[in-house]
Design an enzyme around this catalytic site. Structure first.
Site, PDB file in Angstrom:
ATOM      1  N   TYR A  72       1.086  -1.639  -0.054  1.00 44.95           N
ATOM      2  CA  TYR A  72       0.273   0.418   0.208  1.00 44.95           C
ATOM      3  C   TYR A  72       0.791   1.245  -0.531  1.00 44.95           C
ATOM      4  CZ  TYR A  72      -3.995  -2.508   0.261  1.00 44.95           C
ATOM      5  OH  TYR A  72      -5.349  -3.508  -0.109  1.00 44.95           O
ATOM      6  N   ARG A  75       2.026   1.922  -3.467  1.00 43.45           N
ATOM      7  CA  ARG A  75       0.657   1.981  -4.159  1.00 43.45           C
ATOM      8  C   ARG A  75       0.236   4.109  -3.932  1.00 43.45           C
ATOM      9  NH1 ARG A  75      -3.708  -1.555  -3.347  1.00 43.45           N
ATOM     10  NH2 ARG A  75      -4.916  -0.099  -4.567  1.00 43.45           N
ATOM     11  N   GLN A 107     -15.710   2.507  -7.054  1.00 45.48           N
ATOM     12  CA  GLN A 107     -14.859   0.718  -6.900  1.00 45.48           C
ATOM     13  C   GLN A 107     -13.414   1.444  -6.119  1.00 45.48           C
ATOM     14  OE1 GLN A 107     -15.798  -2.983  -9.017  1.00 45.48           O
ATOM     15  NE2 GLN A 107     -16.318  -1.479 -10.377  1.00 45.48           N
ATOM     16  N   ASP A 110      -8.388   5.682  -5.269  1.00 43.74           N
ATOM     17  CA  ASP A 110      -7.601   6.184  -5.280  1.00 43.74           C
ATOM     18  C   ASP A 110      -7.578   7.765  -5.322  1.00 43.74           C
ATOM     19  OD1 ASP A 110      -8.477   6.227  -8.824  1.00 43.74           O
ATOM     20  OD2 ASP A 110      -8.884   7.073  -7.821  1.00 43.74           O
ATOM     21  N   HIS A 125     -14.976   1.214  -2.124  1.00 44.08           N
ATOM     22  CA  HIS A 125     -14.019   0.707  -1.059  1.00 44.08           C
ATOM     23  C   HIS A 125     -12.762   1.532   0.005  1.00 44.08           C
ATOM     24  CE1 HIS A 125     -14.832  -2.230  -4.959  1.00 44.08           C
ATOM     25  NE2 HIS A 125     -15.329  -2.506  -3.863  1.00 44.08           N
ATOM     26  N   GLY A 203     -15.053   1.384 -17.156  1.00 47.13           N
ATOM     27  CA  GLY A 203     -13.507   1.654 -16.683  1.00 47.13           C
ATOM     28  C   GLY A 203     -13.949   0.167 -15.420  1.00 47.13           C
ATOM     29  N   THR A 204     -14.781  -0.090 -15.617  1.00 49.25           N
ATOM     30  CA  THR A 204     -14.585  -1.733 -14.785  1.00 49.25           C
ATOM     31  C   THR A 204     -14.685  -3.054 -15.354  1.00 49.25           C
ATOM     32  OG1 THR A 204     -15.657  -2.920 -12.832  1.00 49.25           O
ATOM     33  CG2 THR A 204     -16.910  -0.875 -14.219  1.00 49.25           C
ATOM     34  N   ASN A 229     -15.796   1.355 -22.481  1.00 50.45           N
ATOM     35  CA  ASN A 229     -14.550  -0.304 -21.874  1.00 50.45           C
ATOM     36  C   ASN A 229     -14.372  -0.388 -22.858  1.00 50.45           C
ATOM     37  OD1 ASN A 229     -12.821  -2.221 -20.417  1.00 50.45           O
ATOM     38  ND2 ASN A 229     -13.883  -2.010 -19.340  1.00 50.45           N
ATOM     39  N   GLU A 231     -12.594  -2.950 -23.449  1.00 49.91           N
ATOM     40  CA  GLU A 231     -12.091  -4.380 -23.695  1.00 49.91           C
ATOM     41  C   GLU A 231     -13.504  -5.186 -23.571  1.00 49.91           C
ATOM     42  OE1 GLU A 231      -8.411  -4.449 -24.182  1.00 49.91           O
ATOM     43  OE2 GLU A 231      -9.374  -6.232 -24.138  1.00 49.91           O
TER      44      GLU A 231
HETATM   45  C1  BV8 Z   1     -18.469  -9.148   0.444  1.00 51.91           C
HETATM   46  C2  BV8 Z   1      -9.768  -1.999  -1.758  1.00 51.91           C
HETATM   47  C3  BV8 Z   1     -19.877  -9.546   1.419  1.00 51.91           C
HETATM   48  C4  BV8 Z   1      -8.729  -2.815  -2.050  1.00 51.91           C
HETATM   49  C5  BV8 Z   1     -11.053  -3.677  -3.936  1.00 51.91           C
HETATM   50  C6  BV8 Z   1     -15.328 -15.743  -1.102  1.00 51.91           C
HETATM   51  C7  BV8 Z   1     -15.183 -14.972   0.278  1.00 51.91           C
HETATM   52  C8  BV8 Z   1     -15.144 -13.223   0.697  1.00 51.91           C
HETATM   53  C9  BV8 Z   1     -15.603 -13.232  -0.544  1.00 51.91           C
HETATM   54  C10 BV8 Z   1     -16.243 -13.538  -2.017  1.00 51.91           C
HETATM   55  C11 BV8 Z   1     -15.849 -14.566  -2.202  1.00 51.91           C
HETATM   56  N1  BV8 Z   1     -16.075 -14.778  -3.656  1.00 51.91           N
HETATM   57  C12 BV8 Z   1     -16.634 -13.852  -3.643  1.00 51.91           C
HETATM   58  C13 BV8 Z   1     -16.738 -13.130  -2.748  1.00 51.91           C
HETATM   59  C14 BV8 Z   1     -17.277 -11.914  -3.483  1.00 51.91           C
HETATM   60  C15 BV8 Z   1     -16.035 -10.640  -4.155  1.00 51.91           C
HETATM   61  C16 BV8 Z   1     -15.445 -10.472  -4.752  1.00 51.91           C
HETATM   62  O1  BV8 Z   1     -16.428 -10.516  -5.443  1.00 51.91           O
HETATM   63  N2  BV8 Z   1     -14.729 -11.344  -5.429  1.00 51.91           N
HETATM   64  C17 BV8 Z   1     -14.519 -11.288  -6.790  1.00 51.91           C
HETATM   65  C18 BV8 Z   1     -12.668 -11.494  -6.746  1.00 51.91           C
HETATM   66  C19 BV8 Z   1     -14.660 -12.396  -7.449  1.00 51.91           C
HETATM   67  N3  BV8 Z   1     -16.679  -9.388  -3.168  1.00 51.91           N
HETATM   68  C20 BV8 Z   1     -15.699  -8.809  -1.590  1.00 51.91           C
HETATM   69  O2  BV8 Z   1     -14.840  -9.855  -1.030  1.00 51.91           O
HETATM   70  C21 BV8 Z   1     -16.302  -7.841  -1.189  1.00 51.91           C
HETATM   71  N4  BV8 Z   1     -16.941  -8.117   0.327  1.00 51.91           N
HETATM   72  O3  BV8 Z   1     -18.393  -8.776  -1.083  1.00 51.91           O
HETATM   73  O4  BV8 Z   1     -17.909  -8.743   2.220  1.00 51.91           O
HETATM   74  C22 BV8 Z   1     -19.067 -10.458   2.049  1.00 51.91           C
HETATM   75  C23 BV8 Z   1     -17.899 -10.831   3.436  1.00 51.91           C
HETATM   76  C24 BV8 Z   1     -17.458 -12.209   3.736  1.00 51.91           C
HETATM   77  C25 BV8 Z   1     -17.727 -13.433   2.836  1.00 51.91           C
HETATM   78  C26 BV8 Z   1     -18.586 -13.113   1.466  1.00 51.91           C
HETATM   79  C27 BV8 Z   1     -19.518 -12.306   1.528  1.00 51.91           C
HETATM   80  C28 BV8 Z   1     -15.479  -6.945  -0.701  1.00 51.91           C
HETATM   81  C29 BV8 Z   1     -14.820  -6.408  -2.668  1.00 51.91           C
HETATM   82  C30 BV8 Z   1     -13.839  -4.987  -2.427  1.00 51.91           C
HETATM   83  C31 BV8 Z   1     -12.713  -5.325  -2.890  1.00 51.91           C
HETATM   84  N5  BV8 Z   1     -11.733  -4.528  -2.624  1.00 51.91           N
HETATM   85  N6  BV8 Z   1     -10.779  -2.371  -3.276  1.00 51.91           N
HETATM   86  C32 BV8 Z   1      -7.970  -2.366  -2.637  1.00 51.91           C
HETATM   87  O5  BV8 Z   1      -7.991  -1.379  -4.153  1.00 51.91           O
HETATM   88  O6  BV8 Z   1      -6.247  -2.747  -2.330  1.00 51.91           O
HETATM   89  S1  BV8 Z   1     -11.726  -4.184  -5.356  1.00 51.91           S
HETATM   90  C33 BV8 Z   1     -10.564  -4.118  -6.123  1.00 51.91           C
HETATM   91  O7  BV8 Z   1     -11.786  -4.056  -7.836  1.00 51.91           O
HETATM   92  C34 BV8 Z   1     -10.497  -2.162  -6.728  1.00 51.91           C
HETATM   93  O8  BV8 Z   1     -10.917  -0.956  -5.796  1.00 51.91           O
HETATM   94  C35 BV8 Z   1     -11.255  -2.503  -7.948  1.00 51.91           C
HETATM   95  O9  BV8 Z   1     -11.768  -1.058  -8.179  1.00 51.91           O
HETATM   96  C36 BV8 Z   1     -11.854  -2.971  -7.595  1.00 51.91           C
HETATM   97  C37 BV8 Z   1     -12.364  -4.244  -9.017  1.00 51.91           C
HETATM   98  O10 BV8 Z   1     -12.080  -3.986 -10.110  1.00 51.91           O
HETATM   99  P1  BV8 Z   1     -11.696  -2.954 -11.244  1.00 51.91           P
HETATM  100  O11 BV8 Z   1     -11.967  -1.542 -10.970  1.00 51.91           O
HETATM  101  O12 BV8 Z   1     -13.108  -3.766 -12.387  1.00 51.91           O
HETATM  102  O13 BV8 Z   1     -10.590  -2.903 -11.906  1.00 51.91           O
HETATM  103  P2  BV8 Z   1      -9.838  -4.110 -13.173  1.00 51.91           P
HETATM  104  O14 BV8 Z   1      -9.121  -4.234 -12.996  1.00 51.91           O
HETATM  105  O15 BV8 Z   1     -10.743  -5.648 -13.128  1.00 51.91           O
HETATM  106  O16 BV8 Z   1     -10.279  -3.508 -14.364  1.00 51.91           O
HETATM  107  C38 BV8 Z   1     -10.406  -2.610 -15.135  1.00 51.91           C
HETATM  108  C39 BV8 Z   1     -11.731  -3.033 -16.307  1.00 51.91           C
HETATM  109  O17 BV8 Z   1     -10.519  -0.936 -16.520  1.00 51.91           O
HETATM  110  C40 BV8 Z   1     -10.491  -3.089 -17.351  1.00 51.91           C
HETATM  111  O18 BV8 Z   1     -12.163  -4.181 -17.926  1.00 51.91           O
HETATM  112  C41 BV8 Z   1     -10.109  -2.857 -18.215  1.00 51.91           C
HETATM  113  O19 BV8 Z   1     -10.421  -3.385 -19.534  1.00 51.91           O
HETATM  114  C42 BV8 Z   1     -10.970  -0.963 -18.143  1.00 51.91           C
HETATM  115  N7  BV8 Z   1      -9.673  -0.104 -18.876  1.00 51.91           N
HETATM  116  C43 BV8 Z   1      -8.480  -0.075 -18.871  1.00 51.91           C
HETATM  117  N8  BV8 Z   1      -8.058   0.939 -19.091  1.00 51.91           N
HETATM  118  C44 BV8 Z   1      -8.776   1.688 -19.223  1.00 51.91           C
HETATM  119  C45 BV8 Z   1     -10.217   1.145 -18.946  1.00 51.91           C
HETATM  120  N9  BV8 Z   1     -11.462   1.003 -19.196  1.00 51.91           N
HETATM  121  C46 BV8 Z   1     -11.457   2.432 -19.666  1.00 51.91           C
HETATM  122  N10 BV8 Z   1     -10.673   3.671 -19.822  1.00 51.91           N
HETATM  123  C47 BV8 Z   1      -9.290   3.057 -19.621  1.00 51.91           C
HETATM  124  N11 BV8 Z   1      -8.222   3.695 -20.058  1.00 51.91           N
END
Ligand code: BV8
Length: 257
Positions: A72, A75, A107, A110, A125, A203-204, A229, A231
């Site tokens: 962190y 970052r 989400q 930053d 987040h 952007g997600t 997006n 992609e």
């Molecule tokens: C929750 C802060 C209830 C930290 C982040 C097992 C156990 C527990 C939970 C889960 C589990 N399985 C699934 C879950 C739910 C889990 C989840 O969703 N997991 C995913 C991986 C499947 N969620 C959670 O845990 C959430 N809490 O559910 O609580 C609970 C509690 C206990 C038990 C069960 C349920 C909490 C989620 C929050 C996590 N923290 N951030 C940190 O930053 O260090 S999330 C992190 O991912 C960032 O915040 C980021 O923003 C976010 C989402 O990703 P994206 O923003 O979409 O970013 P990504 O890189 O994926 O994509 C970028 C996109 O931009 C791409 O599409 C790309 O094409 C595009 N792009 C690129 N360049 C450009 C562009 N677009 C536009 N212009 C450009 N130039």
């Protein structure tokens, strides 16, 4: 013979002009053009062997506090060098020109939307620039009474800083995987998604819940949905219109009125 349907951008611009209530859901992609790596970008340098999802958890922090704290810190140092881009500015300017019409849900941790001047940002987040205690930090007095919680300003410097008396650790004030989102922020985001006439999803990848669920909620509540997006994303199925391109390129065009 009716004219051909408007091109995606023109159609989306028409919906922006017509909508009284707009909700915008952004992800890491809107900060990419500021030079901030997205969450799915390959980790580099010291972190090349770790996935972001494996570092951004309470378990990882408890098991390896220094590794996660230093990730962190790296970052944060990088964020100190970057500025909001044209996409962030377009959103902030639209809010300024049309007070109360656009609710911004992000989400991202930053702080770039806030730095660009966006108001009332729903930061699902948390915020990378803030800290809090890892555990409820209560010391007890001689008679077992609760004396007071520790003061982060008094924390002993370190990687991570800690409480001098009860050794509680300081952690970044972000929501880790497996942690609940702030209830009030999520409730406000739910309300904005279900009440809006138009949702822009920019952007997600749409992989992280409950944030990604907000686009489904908007669609199910009768809103028009535009996904922006470069992609394909997991939320393309919710889109009435998809704009293929980057947010710094398209948001200024989309929100020009
Ligand atoms: C929750 C802060 C209830 C930290 C982040 C097992 C156990 C527990 C939970 C889960 C589990 N399985 C699934 C879950 C739910 C889990 C989840 O969703 N997991 C995913 C991986 C499947 N969620 C959670 O845990 C959430 N809490 O559910 O609580 C609970 C509690 C206990 C038990 C069960 C349920 C909490 C989620 C929050 C996590 N923290 N951030 C940190 O930053 O260090 S999330 C992190 O991912 C960032 O915040 C980021 O923003 C976010 C989402 O990703 P994206 O923003 O979409 O970013 P990504 O890189 O994926 O994509 C970028 C996109 O931009 C791409 O599409 C790309 O094409 C595009 N792009 C690129 N360049 C450009 C562009 N677009 C536009 N212009 C450009 N130039």
């Amino acid at each position: 013979m009716t004219g051909a349907p408007p091109a995606p951008l023109e159609q989306a611009r028409q919906w922006v002009r017509q909508a009284r209530r707009i909700a915008v859901l952004t992800g890491a992609g809107v900060s990419a053009e500021s030079g901030v790596p997205t969450f799915r970008d390959v980790q580099v340098g010291l972190w090349a062997n770790f996935r972001a999802e494996d570092l951004a958890t309470p378990e990882a922090f408890r098991a390896h506090p220094q590794r996660v704290w230093d990730w962190y810190a790296a970052r944060r140092a990088q964020l100190a060098q970057v500025q909001p881009n044209a996409g962030h500015v377009a959103l902030a300017e639209f809010q300024r020109r049309h007070p109360g019409r656009l609710t911004l849900i992000t989400q991202n941790v930053d702080g770039l939307h806030q730095k660009a001047g966006s108001m009332g940002v729903l930061a699902l987040h948390g915020n990378l620039s803030e800290n809090r205690w890892l555990d409820p930090c209560l010391k007890t007095g001689l008679y077992g009474q609760t004396v007071r919680s520790c003061d982060p300003a008094q924390a002993v410097p370190g990687h991570p800083p800690h409480c001098a008396e009860c050794h509680n650790l300081v952690r970044p004030d972000v929501v880790w995987f497996g942690e609940m989102l702030p209830e009030d922020v999520l409730a406000a985001a739910h309300h904005a998604a279900s009440a809006c006439e138009l949702m822009l999803v920019a952007g997600t990848s749409g992989m992280v819940y409950p944030a990604a669920g907000l686009a489904h909620l908007a669609r199910q509540s009768g809103a028009r949905v535009v996904v922006l997006n470069p992609e394909p994303t997991d939320l393309d199925e919710t889109a009435h219109v998809r704009l293929t391109g980057t947010s710094a390129q398209w948001l200024p065009l989309l929100l020009a009125d």
